[in-house]
Design an enzyme around this catalytic site. Structure first.
Site, PDB file in Angstrom:
ATOM      1  N   ASP A  13      74.830  21.485  32.659  1.00 16.09           N
ATOM      2  CA  ASP A  13      74.137  20.554  32.013  1.00 16.09           C
ATOM      3  C   ASP A  13      72.653  19.961  32.907  1.00 16.09           C
ATOM      4  O   ASP A  13      71.945  19.119  32.597  1.00 16.09           O
ATOM      5  CB  ASP A  13      74.928  18.947  32.427  1.00 16.09           C
ATOM      6  CG  ASP A  13      76.158  18.936  31.674  1.00 16.09           C
ATOM      7  OD1 ASP A  13      76.347  19.521  30.667  1.00 16.09           O
ATOM      8  OD2 ASP A  13      77.104  18.271  31.960  1.00 16.09           O
ATOM      9  N   HIS A  44      54.077  40.440  42.775  1.00 10.12           N
ATOM     10  CA  HIS A  44      54.584  39.434  42.278  1.00 10.12           C
ATOM     11  C   HIS A  44      55.848  38.998  43.050  1.00 10.12           C
ATOM     12  O   HIS A  44      57.082  38.470  42.701  1.00 10.12           O
ATOM     13  CB  HIS A  44      55.074  39.376  40.846  1.00 10.12           C
ATOM     14  CG  HIS A  44      53.732  39.401  39.917  1.00 10.12           C
ATOM     15  ND1 HIS A  44      53.851  39.868  38.642  1.00 10.12           N
ATOM     16  CD2 HIS A  44      52.533  39.030  40.321  1.00 10.12           C
ATOM     17  CE1 HIS A  44      52.741  39.755  38.101  1.00 10.12           C
ATOM     18  NE2 HIS A  44      52.025  39.209  39.103  1.00 10.12           N
ATOM     19  N   ASP A  80      49.617  33.337  47.575  1.00 10.59           N
ATOM     20  CA  ASP A  80      49.010  33.024  46.336  1.00 10.59           C
ATOM     21  C   ASP A  80      49.498  31.809  45.742  1.00 10.59           C
ATOM     22  O   ASP A  80      50.800  31.637  45.319  1.00 10.59           O
ATOM     23  CB  ASP A  80      49.251  34.410  45.231  1.00 10.59           C
ATOM     24  CG  ASP A  80      48.624  34.080  43.888  1.00 10.59           C
ATOM     25  OD1 ASP A  80      48.149  33.148  43.578  1.00 10.59           O
ATOM     26  OD2 ASP A  80      48.422  35.186  43.371  1.00 10.59           O
ATOM     27  N   ASP A 104      44.327  28.640  40.986  1.00  8.38           N
ATOM     28  CA  ASP A 104      45.269  29.692  41.402  1.00  8.38           C
ATOM     29  C   ASP A 104      44.142  30.343  42.662  1.00  8.38           C
ATOM     30  O   ASP A 104      43.093  30.964  41.958  1.00  8.38           O
ATOM     31  CB  ASP A 104      45.089  30.598  40.147  1.00  8.38           C
ATOM     32  CG  ASP A 104      45.720  31.869  40.115  1.00  8.38           C
ATOM     33  OD1 ASP A 104      46.089  32.275  41.339  1.00  8.38           O
ATOM     34  OD2 ASP A 104      45.787  32.901  39.383  1.00  8.38           O
ATOM     35  N   HIS A 145      45.484  46.256  39.997  1.00 13.34           N
ATOM     36  CA  HIS A 145      45.241  45.317  38.802  1.00 13.34           C
ATOM     37  C   HIS A 145      43.963  44.778  38.641  1.00 13.34           C
ATOM     38  O   HIS A 145      43.022  45.389  39.201  1.00 13.34           O
ATOM     39  CB  HIS A 145      46.129  43.943  39.523  1.00 13.34           C
ATOM     40  CG  HIS A 145      45.580  43.378  40.470  1.00 13.34           C
ATOM     41  ND1 HIS A 145      44.534  42.576  40.774  1.00 13.34           N
ATOM     42  CD2 HIS A 145      46.292  43.388  41.968  1.00 13.34           C
ATOM     43  CE1 HIS A 145      44.421  42.195  41.962  1.00 13.34           C
ATOM     44  NE2 HIS A 145      45.218  42.615  42.666  1.00 13.34           N
ATOM     45  N   HIS A 158      41.312  36.940  35.632  1.00 15.66           N
ATOM     46  CA  HIS A 158      41.803  36.449  34.172  1.00 15.66           C
ATOM     47  C   HIS A 158      41.070  34.973  33.766  1.00 15.66           C
ATOM     48  O   HIS A 158      40.846  34.424  34.798  1.00 15.66           O
ATOM     49  CB  HIS A 158      43.384  36.308  33.992  1.00 15.66           C
ATOM     50  CG  HIS A 158      43.802  35.782  35.286  1.00 15.66           C
ATOM     51  ND1 HIS A 158      44.016  34.152  35.158  1.00 15.66           N
ATOM     52  CD2 HIS A 158      44.584  36.179  36.448  1.00 15.66           C
ATOM     53  CE1 HIS A 158      44.727  33.983  36.458  1.00 15.66           C
ATOM     54  NE2 HIS A 158      44.790  34.969  37.235  1.00 15.66           N
ATOM     55  N   HIS A 209      47.360  32.129  33.228  1.00 17.83           N
ATOM     56  CA  HIS A 209      46.619  33.372  32.734  1.00 17.83           C
ATOM     57  C   HIS A 209      46.470  32.845  31.230  1.00 17.83           C
ATOM     58  O   HIS A 209      47.184  32.801  30.188  1.00 17.83           O
ATOM     59  CB  HIS A 209      47.773  34.523  32.514  1.00 17.83           C
ATOM     60  CG  HIS A 209      47.642  35.233  33.807  1.00 17.83           C
ATOM     61  ND1 HIS A 209      48.530  36.433  34.023  1.00 17.83           N
ATOM     62  CD2 HIS A 209      47.756  34.894  35.202  1.00 17.83           C
ATOM     63  CE1 HIS A 209      48.498  36.914  35.111  1.00 17.83           C
ATOM     64  NE2 HIS A 209      48.033  35.883  35.903  1.00 17.83           N
ATOM     65  N   GLU A 227      39.481  38.060  41.774  1.00 19.19           N
ATOM     66  CA  GLU A 227      40.840  38.361  42.687  1.00 19.19           C
ATOM     67  C   GLU A 227      40.950  39.736  43.003  1.00 19.19           C
ATOM     68  O   GLU A 227      42.018  40.213  42.716  1.00 19.19           O
ATOM     69  CB  GLU A 227      42.133  37.576  42.025  1.00 19.19           C
ATOM     70  CG  GLU A 227      42.367  37.848  40.810  1.00 19.19           C
ATOM     71  CD  GLU A 227      43.751  37.423  40.384  1.00 19.19           C
ATOM     72  OE1 GLU A 227      44.741  37.613  41.062  1.00 19.19           O
ATOM     73  OE2 GLU A 227      43.597  36.646  39.295  1.00 19.19           O
ATOM     74  N   TYR A 283      46.210  47.151  48.617  1.00 24.38           N
ATOM     75  CA  TYR A 283      47.490  47.313  49.063  1.00 24.38           C
ATOM     76  C   TYR A 283      48.003  48.528  49.418  1.00 24.38           C
ATOM     77  O   TYR A 283      48.035  49.503  48.542  1.00 24.38           O
ATOM     78  CB  TYR A 283      48.517  46.874  47.782  1.00 24.38           C
ATOM     79  CG  TYR A 283      47.990  45.411  47.192  1.00 24.38           C
ATOM     80  CD1 TYR A 283      48.220  44.191  47.472  1.00 24.38           C
ATOM     81  CD2 TYR A 283      47.009  45.672  45.947  1.00 24.38           C
ATOM     82  CE1 TYR A 283      47.823  43.049  46.747  1.00 24.38           C
ATOM     83  CE2 TYR A 283      46.176  44.436  45.367  1.00 24.38           C
ATOM     84  CZ  TYR A 283      46.741  43.142  45.800  1.00 24.38           C
ATOM     85  OH  TYR A 283      46.209  42.151  45.125  1.00 24.38           O
ATOM     86  N   ARG A 303      44.587  40.126  49.524  1.00 23.99           N
ATOM     87  CA  ARG A 303      43.978  39.668  47.923  1.00 23.99           C
ATOM     88  C   ARG A 303      43.441  38.391  48.552  1.00 23.99           C
ATOM     89  O   ARG A 303      43.738  37.561  49.347  1.00 23.99           O
ATOM     90  CB  ARG A 303      45.017  39.470  47.194  1.00 23.99           C
ATOM     91  CG  ARG A 303      44.463  38.939  45.661  1.00 23.99           C
ATOM     92  CD  ARG A 303      45.316  38.977  44.499  1.00 23.99           C
ATOM     93  NE  ARG A 303      46.586  38.162  44.488  1.00 23.99           N
ATOM     94  CZ  ARG A 303      47.924  38.608  44.574  1.00 23.99           C
ATOM     95  NH1 ARG A 303      48.042  39.983  44.871  1.00 23.99           N
ATOM     96  NH2 ARG A 303      48.670  37.830  44.595  1.00 23.99           N
ATOM     97  N   GLU A 357      41.306  35.318  46.167  1.00 23.26           N
ATOM     98  CA  GLU A 357      41.142  34.859  44.930  1.00 23.26           C
ATOM     99  C   GLU A 357      40.704  33.589  44.812  1.00 23.26           C
ATOM    100  O   GLU A 357      41.226  32.544  45.480  1.00 23.26           O
ATOM    101  CB  GLU A 357      42.776  34.908  44.357  1.00 23.26           C
ATOM    102  CG  GLU A 357      42.542  34.221  42.820  1.00 23.26           C
ATOM    103  CD  GLU A 357      43.936  34.259  42.360  1.00 23.26           C
ATOM    104  OE1 GLU A 357      44.933  34.285  42.853  1.00 23.26           O
ATOM    105  OE2 GLU A 357      43.937  34.242  40.988  1.00 23.26           O
TER     106      GLU A 357
HETATM  107  N1  GLY Z   1      48.771  33.749  40.426  1.00 21.80           N
HETATM  108  C1  GLY Z   1      48.956  34.649  39.398  1.00 21.80           C
HETATM  109  C2  GLY Z   1      47.907  35.414  39.314  1.00 21.80           C
HETATM  110  O1  GLY Z   1      46.852  35.506  40.569  1.00 21.80           O
HETATM  111  O2  GLY Z   1      47.302  35.979  38.546  1.00 21.80           O
HETATM  112 MN    MN Z   2      45.330  34.680  39.152  1.00 26.42          MN
HETATM  113 MN    MN Z   3      46.929  33.895  41.866  1.00 22.68          MN
END
Ligand code: GLY
Ligand code: MN
Ligand code: MN
Length: 441
Positions: A42, A245, A262, A273, A352, A356, A363, A386, A390, A407, A409
Site C-alpha cells: 500500500d 552509477h 554526484d 547536477d 562517458h 547532457h 538528462h 562533466e 576512472y 569527475r 561537473e
Molecule cells: N547525475 C547524473 C549525471 O551526471 O549524468
Molecule cells: Mn550529469
Molecule cells: Mn551528475
C-alpha cells in the site's frame, strides 16, 4: 522564508499558446500526467510529475490529462483531473479539483478524469492531427487508440476521425531546450542549494565516516529548502568512485582515498547536477592531485568551448584532448595524442560523454544532432560539463593510480556572449577544496 523564484501562470499560458501556434488549427494535443507508483503493497513512491505535463500546465497532481485544441472557440485548454472530495482528501491530501484547475491553473474548462472516455472522443472529432507521445505509456496508448477507433466506428454518421498522429515531443522537447529567464532563476536556486550541500559535505568529511552519512548531509540541506534530490545521490569512496552509477553508498570512507559525490537538488521540477571529488582526509596525495588537475583543466577547456555557434561536440572534444595530453604526460597512455584520440585509447579511463542537456529532466530532452550534424549551441540551452578519469586496477597500470576516480561537473547555460556557470559558486581548485575542508563544522 525569503522570496523564492516562481514560474508564473502567465508563463505556463504562454508555453501553451506557443505549442498550439506550432500545432496549427485542426490539431489536438493529449498530454497525460504521471501516475502514482507502488513501492511496496500500500506504500507509494513520492509523486513526481511528468516533465512535459508539468512544463505545459504547472499542475502537480496525478491522474490528470491536459488537452490542447488550437483555435477551439469554446476553449483551447481542457484539463481532466481528480474531483475535489473532502473524504478522500482527508486521506491522500488536497486536490485542486475542477475549480482550481480553472481558477489557479488557467484551464478554459475542467472535467472529472472519470468522465474522459465520454468527453474526449467528441473533442477529437473533426481534428486532423493528434499530437501525442506514443510509446511512453502502454496503457494510455491503448486508451488513445480506443478513442480514435470509437470515432472511426461512426464514419457512416458523417464523423471524421483524426488521421494523422504526430510526435508531441517533436515540438515540446525543442521548446524545453531553450530556458526562459524564470526557468534559469529556478535552476540557479536549485544550484545554490546543491552548492551549499556540497560545501557542507566537504566540511564534515573525515576518515571512517560512512558514504551514506555524507548523503544525509545532502538530504538535510535539500529538505531544509523543501527540495528533493533531482536523482539518486552518488557518494563513492576509493574504488567506488570508479563505478559511474554507484548508489549503494554503504561503505566507510578511508583515510587516503578520494570521495566522488554526484548530487543535485530539484526546485519546481528543475534539476541541478553537480559532481565534486575531494580527499577524505582533506589533503590530496601527489598522484590524486596530478590526476585531479588533468580533469580540472579538461573541464575548464570544455566550458570555454560552451558558447553560441559552437557545436554540441566541441566541449567534449576539447575535454578529451586535455585528458589525453595529461594521460600521456603522466605515462598512462603512450603514443601520439591525435592518434590516441582517433583510436579512442582513452576509453578505459574515460568512458562517458562530457555532458547532457539539463532542465526538468536531469538528462533533459532535446536533440543533440540535427540532420545528422551536431547541434549548434544557442543562448538559453543548458547543459552539464562533466569530464572524469576512472582508473581501475590493471596489470599495465602503475599501482599508484589504482582506484582513483574523479569527475568534476558543473551546470552551464549558454548566453549571447558565451556562457554562465550556474554552479560557479562551488570550489573546485585543489587549494580551495583543501582550504574549505580545513574549516571546522
Ligand atoms: N547525475 C547524473 C549525471 O551526471 O549524468
Ligand atoms: Mn550529469
Ligand atoms: Mn551528475
Amino acid at each position: 522564508m525569503k522570496k523564492r523564484p516562481t514560474i508564473t501562470a502567465k508563463e505556463y499560458a504562454m508555453r501553451r499558446e506557443q505549442l498550439m501556434h506550432m500545432m496549427g488549427e485542426q490539431a489536438i494535443a493529449i498530454v497525460p500526467s504521471a501516475s502514482m507508483k507502488i513501492r511496496n503493497r500500500d506504500a507509494e513512491y513520492g509523486f513526481r510529475q511528468d516533465s512535459s505535463f508539468l512544463y505545459l500546465t504547472g499542475f502537480n497532481e496525478p491522474e490528470a490529462v491536459a488537452v490542447f485544441i488550437a483555435g477551439r472557440a469554446e476553449g483551447e485548454y481542457i484539463l481532466f483531473c481528480q474531483e475535489s472530495d473532502p473524504k478522500i482528501e482527508q486521506w491522500t491530501g488536497r486536490r485542486a479539483g475542477m475549480e482550481g484547475a480553472v481558477e489557479i491553473y488557467g484551464a478554459d474548462d475542467a472535467f472529472p478524469i472519470t468522465d474522459i472516455d465520454d468527453i474526449l472522443p467528441s473533442l477529437m472529432e473533426e481534428r486532423r492531427a493528434v499530437y501525442y507521445d506514443m510509446g511512453n505509456n502502454a496503457d494510455f496508448d491503448q486508451q488513445v487508440m480506443g478513442w480514435v477507433n470509437s470515432l472511426k466506428a461512426k464514419v457512416r454518421n458523417g464523423i471524421h476521425a483524426p488521421h494523422e498522429f504526430v510526435s508531441l515531443p517533436l515540438l515540446v522537447d525543442d521548446m524545453r531546450l531553450y530556458k526562459s529567464a524564470a526557468e534559469l532563476r529556478a535552476m540557479r536556486f536549485s544550484a545554490k542549494t546543491a552548492i551549499a550541500a556540497h560545501q557542507q559535505a566537504m566540511r564534515v568529511c573525515q576518515p571512517n565516516i560512512m558514504e551514506c552519512a555524507l548523503e544525509a548531509e545532502y538530504l538535510h540541506t535539500f529538505k531544509q529548502q523543501g527540495m528533493d534530490p533531482a536523482y539518486t545521490t552518488i557518494v563513492g569512496g576509493g574504488e567506488n568512485a570508479c563505478i559511474l552509477h554507484y548508489v549503494n553508498n554503504d561503505k566507510p570512507l578511508k583515510d587516503g582515498d578520494l570521495v566522488l559525490i554526484d548530487a543535485g537538488a530539484e526546485y519546481l521540477g528543475y534539476a541541478s547536477d553537480i559532481t565534486r571529488t575531494f580527499p577524505v582526509n582533506g589533503v590530496f596525495s601527489e598522484a590524486q592531485a596530478q590526476l585531479y588537475q588533468i580533469v580540472l583543466d579538461a573541464q575548464k577547456a570544455a566550458i570555454a568551448m560552451a558558447k553560441p555557434g559552437n557545436t554540441w561536440e566541441q566541449p567534449h572534444n576539447a575535454a578529451v584532448k586535455v585528458l589525453v595530453e595529461g594521460l600521456v604526460d603522466i605515462g598512462l597512455l603512450e603514443g601520439e595524442v591525435e592518434q590516441l584520440i582517433e583510436d579512442e585509447a582513452y576509453r578505459p579511463y574515460y568512458m562517458h560523454k562530457t555532458g547532457h542537456w539539463l532542465g526538468l529532466d536531469v538528462h533533459d530532452v532535446g536533440d543533440y544532432k540535427v540532420d545528422d550534424c551536431w547541434r549548434l549551441l544557442e543562448a538559453g540551452m543548458t547543459l552539464t560539463v562533466e569530464p572524469g578519469l576512472y582508473i581501475s586496477p590493471a596489470d599495465d597500470v602503475d599501482k599508484k593510480w589504482w582506484n582513483i576516480g574523479i569527475r568534476i561537473e558543473d551546470d552551464v547555460v549558454i548566453t549571447k556572449e558565451g556562457n554562465e556557470v550556474l554552479t560557479a559558486g562551488l570550489v573546485k581548485e585543489i587549494s580551495e577544496i583543501e582550504a574549505l575542508m580545513r574549516q571546522a563544522v
